[in-house]
Write a protein that holds these residues in place. Structure first.
Motif, PDB file in Angstrom:
ATOM      1  N   VAL A 194      43.450  42.354  45.552  1.00 39.59           N
ATOM      2  CA  VAL A 194      42.424  42.607  44.535  1.00 39.59           C
ATOM      3  C   VAL A 194      42.995  43.450  43.405  1.00 39.59           C
ATOM      4  O   VAL A 194      42.748  43.192  42.222  1.00 39.59           O
ATOM      5  CB  VAL A 194      41.185  43.276  45.175  1.00 39.59           C
ATOM      6  N   ALA A 195      43.788  44.456  43.749  1.00 39.99           N
ATOM      7  CA  ALA A 195      44.389  45.315  42.729  1.00 39.99           C
ATOM      8  C   ALA A 195      45.368  44.527  41.859  1.00 39.99           C
ATOM      9  O   ALA A 195      45.421  44.730  40.642  1.00 39.99           O
ATOM     10  CB  ALA A 195      45.098  46.488  43.380  1.00 39.99           C
ATOM     11  N   ALA A 196      46.133  43.623  42.462  1.00 41.54           N
ATOM     12  CA  ALA A 196      47.081  42.819  41.688  1.00 41.54           C
ATOM     13  C   ALA A 196      46.342  41.910  40.717  1.00 41.54           C
ATOM     14  O   ALA A 196      46.734  41.777  39.547  1.00 41.54           O
ATOM     15  CB  ALA A 196      47.964  41.998  42.628  1.00 41.54           C
ATOM     16  N   VAL A 197      45.260  41.306  41.165  1.00 38.86           N
ATOM     17  CA  VAL A 197      44.473  40.440  40.277  1.00 38.86           C
ATOM     18  C   VAL A 197      43.858  41.259  39.149  1.00 38.86           C
ATOM     19  O   VAL A 197      43.831  40.819  37.993  1.00 38.86           O
ATOM     20  CB  VAL A 197      43.397  39.688  41.084  1.00 38.86           C
ATOM     21  N   ALA A 198      43.402  42.462  39.457  1.00 39.05           N
ATOM     22  CA  ALA A 198      42.824  43.322  38.429  1.00 39.05           C
ATOM     23  C   ALA A 198      43.874  43.717  37.388  1.00 39.05           C
ATOM     24  O   ALA A 198      43.582  43.740  36.181  1.00 39.05           O
ATOM     25  CB  ALA A 198      42.216  44.569  39.063  1.00 39.05           C
ATOM     26  N   CYS A 199      45.092  44.000  37.824  1.00 38.03           N
ATOM     27  CA  CYS A 199      46.151  44.361  36.885  1.00 38.03           C
ATOM     28  C   CYS A 199      46.534  43.181  35.997  1.00 38.03           C
ATOM     29  O   CYS A 199      46.748  43.342  34.798  1.00 38.03           O
ATOM     30  CB  CYS A 199      47.383  44.869  37.632  1.00 38.03           C
ATOM     31  N   VAL A 200      46.595  42.000  36.572  1.00 34.05           N
ATOM     32  CA  VAL A 200      46.918  40.812  35.772  1.00 34.05           C
ATOM     33  C   VAL A 200      45.792  40.539  34.773  1.00 34.05           C
ATOM     34  O   VAL A 200      46.058  40.184  33.615  1.00 34.05           O
ATOM     35  CB  VAL A 200      47.175  39.598  36.682  1.00 34.05           C
TER      36      VAL A 200
ATOM     37  N   GLY B 231      47.087  42.821  26.774  1.00 31.95           N
ATOM     38  CA  GLY B 231      48.408  42.415  26.302  1.00 31.95           C
ATOM     39  C   GLY B 231      49.475  43.485  26.488  1.00 31.95           C
ATOM     40  O   GLY B 231      50.607  43.299  26.046  1.00 31.95           O
ATOM     41  N   GLU B 232      49.138  44.580  27.160  1.00 29.23           N
ATOM     42  CA  GLU B 232      50.115  45.641  27.396  1.00 29.23           C
ATOM     43  C   GLU B 232      51.025  45.271  28.568  1.00 29.23           C
ATOM     44  O   GLU B 232      50.567  44.852  29.620  1.00 29.23           O
ATOM     45  CB  GLU B 232      49.410  46.963  27.712  1.00 29.23           C
ATOM     46  N   VAL B 233      52.316  45.444  28.363  1.00 36.34           N
ATOM     47  CA  VAL B 233      53.299  45.058  29.370  1.00 36.34           C
ATOM     48  C   VAL B 233      53.210  45.955  30.604  1.00 36.34           C
ATOM     49  O   VAL B 233      53.551  45.519  31.708  1.00 36.34           O
ATOM     50  CB  VAL B 233      54.719  45.094  28.748  1.00 36.34           C
ATOM     51  N   ALA B 234      52.725  47.163  30.447  1.00 41.94           N
ATOM     52  CA  ALA B 234      52.624  48.087  31.579  1.00 41.94           C
ATOM     53  C   ALA B 234      51.724  47.519  32.676  1.00 41.94           C
ATOM     54  O   ALA B 234      52.001  47.698  33.866  1.00 41.94           O
ATOM     55  CB  ALA B 234      52.091  49.435  31.116  1.00 41.94           C
ATOM     56  N   TRP B 235      50.663  46.827  32.305  1.00 39.20           N
ATOM     57  CA  TRP B 235      49.769  46.236  33.306  1.00 39.20           C
ATOM     58  C   TRP B 235      50.460  45.122  34.082  1.00 39.20           C
ATOM     59  O   TRP B 235      50.264  44.970  35.280  1.00 39.20           O
ATOM     60  CB  TRP B 235      48.497  45.708  32.657  1.00 39.20           C
ATOM     61  N   ARG B 236      51.278  44.329  33.386  1.00 37.29           N
ATOM     62  CA  ARG B 236      52.019  43.263  34.068  1.00 37.29           C
ATOM     63  C   ARG B 236      53.016  43.859  35.053  1.00 37.29           C
ATOM     64  O   ARG B 236      53.160  43.386  36.179  1.00 37.29           O
ATOM     65  CB  ARG B 236      52.749  42.383  33.056  1.00 37.29           C
ATOM     66  N   ARG B 237      53.695  44.923  34.634  1.00 36.95           N
ATOM     67  CA  ARG B 237      54.666  45.589  35.498  1.00 36.95           C
ATOM     68  C   ARG B 237      53.982  46.150  36.747  1.00 36.95           C
ATOM     69  O   ARG B 237      54.478  46.011  37.860  1.00 36.95           O
ATOM     70  CB  ARG B 237      55.357  46.700  34.715  1.00 36.95           C
ATOM     71  N   ARG B 238      52.823  46.774  36.552  1.00 36.24           N
ATOM     72  CA  ARG B 238      52.071  47.299  37.698  1.00 36.24           C
ATOM     73  C   ARG B 238      51.617  46.175  38.618  1.00 36.24           C
ATOM     74  O   ARG B 238      51.675  46.305  39.847  1.00 36.24           O
ATOM     75  CB  ARG B 238      50.850  48.077  37.218  1.00 36.24           C
ATOM     76  N   GLY B 239      51.172  45.077  38.025  1.00 36.31           N
ATOM     77  CA  GLY B 239      50.728  43.938  38.822  1.00 36.31           C
ATOM     78  C   GLY B 239      51.850  43.367  39.672  1.00 36.31           C
ATOM     79  O   GLY B 239      51.656  43.057  40.849  1.00 36.31           O
ATOM     80  N   LEU B 240      53.036  43.244  39.089  1.00 39.72           N
ATOM     81  CA  LEU B 240      54.175  42.720  39.846  1.00 39.72           C
ATOM     82  C   LEU B 240      54.599  43.684  40.945  1.00 39.72           C
ATOM     83  O   LEU B 240      54.994  43.263  42.041  1.00 39.72           O
ATOM     84  CB  LEU B 240      55.343  42.423  38.910  1.00 39.72           C
ATOM     85  N   LEU B 241      54.520  44.976  40.678  1.00 38.71           N
ATOM     86  CA  LEU B 241      54.837  45.969  41.697  1.00 38.71           C
ATOM     87  C   LEU B 241      53.853  45.885  42.861  1.00 38.71           C
ATOM     88  O   LEU B 241      54.243  45.933  44.033  1.00 38.71           O
ATOM     89  CB  LEU B 241      54.825  47.373  41.093  1.00 38.71           C
ATOM     90  N   ILE B 242      52.587  45.706  42.543  1.00 42.86           N
ATOM     91  CA  ILE B 242      51.573  45.583  43.588  1.00 42.86           C
ATOM     92  C   ILE B 242      51.776  44.292  44.377  1.00 42.86           C
ATOM     93  O   ILE B 242      51.603  44.275  45.598  1.00 42.86           O
ATOM     94  CB  ILE B 242      50.159  45.669  42.984  1.00 42.86           C
TER      95      ILE B 242
END
Length: 61
Positions: free
Chosen positions: A13-19, A26-37
């Motif tokens: 759920v957290a990964a989907v929320a970050c994506v 459009g911030e790259v930080a959210w994509r990075r967090r999503g991939l980490l999760i």
């Protein structure tokens, strides 16, 4: 096993929320967090598989 399933579902759920946040802002930080999760979600899934395997092995012995 219930705890591992709960952690796995919360991580998904957290990964989907970050994506979704990345797609919205459009911030790259959210994509990075999503991939980490997602990485930790895969590790949690593997841990769950190992627990299931160990349970089956102990029943077989």
């Amino acid at each position: 096993m219930l705890v591992i399933r709960l952690v796995f579902m919360l991580l998904m759920v957290a990964a989907v929320a970050c994506v979704a946040a990345y797609m919205f802002t459009g911030e790259v930080a959210w994509r990075r967090r999503g991939l980490l999760i997602v990485k930790w979600t895969v590790l949690a899934g593997l841990a769950g598989a190992v627990v299931l395997l160990l349970e089956r092995l102990t029943l077989a012995l």
